[in-house]
Design an enzyme around this catalytic site. Structure first.
Site, PDB file in Angstrom:
ATOM      1  N   ASP A   1     -24.666  28.165  25.184  1.00 25.57           N
ATOM      2  CA  ASP A   1     -24.440  27.897  26.604  1.00 25.57           C
ATOM      3  C   ASP A   1     -25.759  27.917  27.387  1.00 25.57           C
ATOM      4  O   ASP A   1     -26.791  28.382  26.897  1.00 25.57           O
ATOM      5  CB  ASP A   1     -23.487  28.966  27.151  1.00 25.57           C
ATOM      6  CG  ASP A   1     -22.646  28.473  28.316  1.00 25.57           C
ATOM      7  OD1 ASP A   1     -23.036  27.474  28.939  1.00 25.57           O
ATOM      8  OD2 ASP A   1     -21.620  29.100  28.619  1.00 25.57           O
TER       9      ASP A   1
ATOM     10  N   ASP B   1     -16.341  22.808  32.456  1.00 29.00           N
ATOM     11  CA  ASP B   1     -15.591  24.046  32.669  1.00 29.00           C
ATOM     12  C   ASP B   1     -14.237  23.761  33.285  1.00 29.00           C
ATOM     13  O   ASP B   1     -13.443  24.673  33.469  1.00 29.00           O
ATOM     14  CB  ASP B   1     -16.390  25.010  33.567  1.00 29.00           C
ATOM     15  CG  ASP B   1     -17.359  25.829  32.742  1.00 29.00           C
ATOM     16  OD1 ASP B   1     -17.252  25.803  31.501  1.00 29.00           O
ATOM     17  OD2 ASP B   1     -18.231  26.493  33.323  1.00 29.00           O
TER      18      ASP B   1
HETATM   19  C1  GLA Z   1     -19.812  28.888  30.891  1.00 31.06           C
HETATM   20  C2  GLA Z   1     -19.103  28.063  29.844  1.00 31.06           C
HETATM   21  C3  GLA Z   1     -17.710  28.602  29.631  1.00 31.06           C
HETATM   22  C4  GLA Z   1     -17.793  30.047  29.188  1.00 31.06           C
HETATM   23  C5  GLA Z   1     -18.562  30.839  30.221  1.00 31.06           C
HETATM   24  C6  GLA Z   1     -18.826  32.240  29.737  1.00 31.06           C
HETATM   25  O1  GLA Z   1     -19.244  28.728  32.141  1.00 31.06           O
HETATM   26  O2  GLA Z   1     -19.085  26.721  30.190  1.00 31.06           O
HETATM   27  O3  GLA Z   1     -17.022  27.832  28.674  1.00 31.06           O
HETATM   28  O4  GLA Z   1     -18.415  30.111  27.944  1.00 31.06           O
HETATM   29  O5  GLA Z   1     -19.819  30.252  30.528  1.00 31.06           O
HETATM   30  O6  GLA Z   1     -19.556  32.989  30.637  1.00 31.06           O
END
Ligand code: GLA
Length: 749
Positions: free
Chosen positions: A479, A551
């Site tokens: 990420d 997301d």
């Molecule tokens: C980001 C990612 C999510 C998740 C969160 C965790 O927003 O896109 O899928 O992994 O971080 O903090």
């Protein structure tokens, strides 16, 4: 594939395209043609192609030698601003703050047949016989600079891949102020500029606008390709249809700041350029050193949006992503993020894993919150050791339990970041990207680590390697949740490197970490992610065969995100998870059927609390997973196409996947809002069918290819208040899946 005539005329050709250029009167490279293949060219064809009627009036001439020749009305391969051409150029170099007007003259060329995959730099690769690369050497004698321009042509694709290398052969260092990767000049402006733009939670929505005299551009200055704009852009012939019409597309194999722009001049000629964003960039080139741009991919198709999308998908899967990933089935993932957020321990995870396994899932991914003291998003990034309170028996024991269930294991990392509240930050505050000002911007409570410093990359890799070894890890979710501000590196400063090199050096550091992981653990599947889809680009895909696209996991929002993304990227790259209803980002209520019918297109996953499912829902999931497993190859690597033009009707979406010989199709139909009193007869034309063949539709009807492609596939009957027995879909957020199989492949009727 590459034909050279008289040492100065170059024809790159395959069964799809021709790309033609030559050495002009002033010894620069002049572009002649890019489009449908021209096959063999006779001497008189060449004469015809190179003949030009110079537009003299109102122009400045290139030199006193020729009172007609001006660069402004020529198509160029790598234009320079300011020597009779006034459009923006592709390269700018200065010396002691003086701008140099570069004059690269043709010297020689060579052809190379090898293009190996090299983890150090994301770029295209090919096996012996699949590609040819033409390298043109040019020299600016006065400024003591050499330029090598590289053009690679591949079998069976409409792509030309370009990159440039600048070599300083002079005694003093010079500054590269701008050095783009790809240029394409076209004789008209009759195109729409198509781009994929949006924001966090609504990435890569397809947009287009008509070209007109002037410049249109998209780009990023965030240190990542970004949520707002994507480096895939296309020029779509006006009035093109989804399956017909000329499209020129471009992208770069790069994950940092980029610029993609189209400039239309006073004669309606179009100059498309793409590369590292020149804003916030300059590079000091020392004597005898060179700088190489990332590769740009130019792509041509005359088969409309579906043509360009299928070309880009096939090309990316074969020549950018590690093609081993085409042979290994993508696991059906369970990810605990939307199921638990930070609130979990080993027992809760094992309970979810057990349920996931019973439903048919194959890889258990532990998301954020397993390390340091991370119970919310304000701490512990940079401390990549497991939380002993959550994993009381150790993460190795937890991993063993997952593996004993017959599941693969995945773990979330955010390697480029550090929390102010972490051991790493206490030990190395100087490793953070920040200026010496007292004010510092902060995003999601975290700082960005200085990946231009190789020591930082080594430290993070050391920590990750221990976890990978201890857990026998199969999958990493990588990420990256905040963008770079006040870009400044104390490491570069200490080493006398200009800060204007930071952004590029940062992304090279990111690639260096990928290289380290994949050199030691080549079988690990890395899923890219950046606060959802903030880094969905070809640089990341070189290392990560799939990316978490947004997301926003809401099925209806995903219809638009996926429709946009797949115009330029393969279906196999789009991680698609079924999440809860009401959805956690938009609170929309959708049926499990619709959520699954959307998610089966691409690598499938689930991201919801399985302990809350009813028995019926569990059965529905099992049925979907068994259908998916049976058709996984088609649903992940099939040829993806849109049946409805995304720019015409936004209430209805229809996607299809076809197998290689076009004997089997899975088609999804989605209607966002129910339509009152819908037309009684409503059909969608299916492309790629053979007129005289018979296709079984959902094993219940036998229909000829001619009927399905010219008359159309019947849309599902929508409930209208009176058709209780016939209705196949009702309410908002409808979905329907068709499975078409050529009848003789299906064992007859
Ligand atoms: C980001 C990612 C999510 C998740 C969160 C965790 O927003 O896109 O899928 O992994 O971080 O903090």
């Amino acid at each position: 594939m590459i034909e050279v005539r008289n040492g100065n005329f170059f024809h790159l050709k395959n069964n799809k395209i021709s790309y033609v250029f030559h050495v002009m009167e002033n010894n620069h490279l002049g572009h002649l043609y890019y489009g449908k293949t021209l096959g063999e060219l006779s001497d008189s064809d060449i004469q015809y192609l190179t003949e030009r009627n110079n537009k003299s009036a109102g122009t400045v001439k290139f030199s006193t030698d020729d009172d007609l020749f001006t660069l402004t009305d020529r198509f160029q391969e790598y234009p320079v601003y300011g020597s009779s051409d006034f459009k923006e150029g592709a390269i700018e170099v200065s010396h002691n703050n003086d701008p140099w007007y570069l004059d690269f003259k043709f010297i020689d060329y060579r052809i190379e047949k090898k293009k190996e995959r090299n983890l150090a730099v994301p770029s295209t690769y090919a096996l012996e016989g699949e590609s040819e690369t033409l390298i043109i050497q040019l020299e600016d004698e006065e400024h003591k600079l050499n330029l090598e321009m590289q053009f690679t042509l591949f079998e069976d694709f409409g792509a030309v891949v370009r990159s440039q290398k600048l070599i300083n052969i002079g005694p003093e260092s010079v500054m590269i102020e701008k050095m783009l990767s790809g240029v394409l000049e076209l004789p008209t402006a009759n195109y729409d500029f198509l781009h994929l733009s949006g924001a966090w939670l609504k990435e890569r929505h397809p947009k287009k606008r008509k070209l007109a005299q002037g410049t249109v551009s998209v780009g990023s200055l965030k240190g990542a390709s970004g949520h707002q704009h994507n480096p895939f852009v296309a020029l779509v012939e006006e009035n093109a249809k989804i399956n017909k019409g000329e499209v020129y597309a471009a992208n770069i194999i790069y994950s940092g700041n980029f610029l993609a722009q189209a400039e239309v001049d006073e004669w309606d000629k179009t100059r498309l350029m793409i590369g590292i964003n020149p804003s916030q960039f300059s590079w000091q080139l020392q004597p005898s050193k060179s700088f190489v741009t990332p590769e740009a991919i130019l792509m041509y198709s005359d088969e409309g949006l579906n043509g360009i999308s299928s070309q880009f998908a096939g090309f990316t899967e074969k020549h950018i992503i590690n093609r081993e990933w085409k042979k290994t089935p993508r696991p059906i993932v369970f990810n605990n993020w939307e199921a638990t957020y930070f609130d979990f321990d080993q027992d809760k995870l094992l309970e979810l894993a057990k349920l996931g396994k019973e439903l048919g899932m194959e890889c258990f991914v532990v998301d954020d919150g397993w390390f340091g003291k991370r119970n919310n998003d304000r701490s512990s990034l940079g401390d990549w050791y497991y939380d002993k309170n959550k994993f009381t028996k150790g993460i190795g024991t937890f991993a063993d339990s997952i593996h004993q269930m017959g599941l693969q294991l995945g773990i979330w990392f955010e390697p480029e970041m550090v929390s102010p509240e972490s051991q790493l930050y206490k030990d190395h505050p100087e490793w953070v990207v920040r200026h010496s000002y007292s004010r510092v911007s902060i995003g999601r409570g975290q700082y960005v680590l200085d990946f231009s410093n190789p020591k930082v990359v080594d430290e993070i890799y050391g920590q990750m390697k221990e976890v990978i070894l201890e857990t026998n890890l199969e999958y990493i979710k990588w990420d990256m949740n905040r963008n770079i501000t006040e870009a400044y590196s104390t490491y570069l400063q200490a080493n006398g490197v200009p800060q204007t090199e930071f952004f590029h050096r940062y992304i090279l550091g990111v690639y260096a970490l990928y290289e380290k992981i994949l050199s030691d653990f080549p079988d690990i599947l890395i899923e890219g992610c950046a606060g959802g889809g903030g880094r969905y680009d070809l640089g990341i895909l070189f290392y990560s065969p799939q990316i978490w696209p947004s997301d926003d996991s809401d099925a209806i929002e995903r219809l638009t995100i996926q429709t946009g993304t797949l115009l330029g990227y393969p279906l196999s790259t789009f991680s698609n998870h079924v999440s809860a209803s009401p959805n956690h980002q938009v609170e929309r209520v959708t049926s499990l059927q619709t959520r699954q019918n959307v998610s089966i297109f691409g690598p499938l996953g689930y991201e919801l609390d399985l302990t809350k499912l009813s028995d019926e829902e569990k059965e529905e999931i099992k049925t979907c997973i068994s259908f998916y497993k049976k058709h996984r190859n088609l649903l992940v690597h099939g040829e993806f196409f849109q049946l409805l033009d995304p720019f015409v009707d936004t209430n209805e979406v229809s996607w299809g996947v076809a197998n290689e010989d076009k004997s089997e199709f899975i088609i999804g139909f989605y209607r966002k809002m129910a339509v009152a009193n819908p037309p009684a007869l409503d059909y969608i034309k299916v492309p790629f069918l053979t007129d005289d063949k018979i296709y079984s539709v959902n094993k219940s009807e036998e229909v000829s290819g001619k009927v399905l492609s010219h008359f159309g596939l019947r849309k599902p009957y929508q409930f209208n208040g009176a058709n209780h027995h016939q209705a196949q879909v009702k309410g908002d957020f409808q979905s329907y899946i068709y499975h078409l199989v050529e009848s003789d492949k299906n064992g007859g009727k």
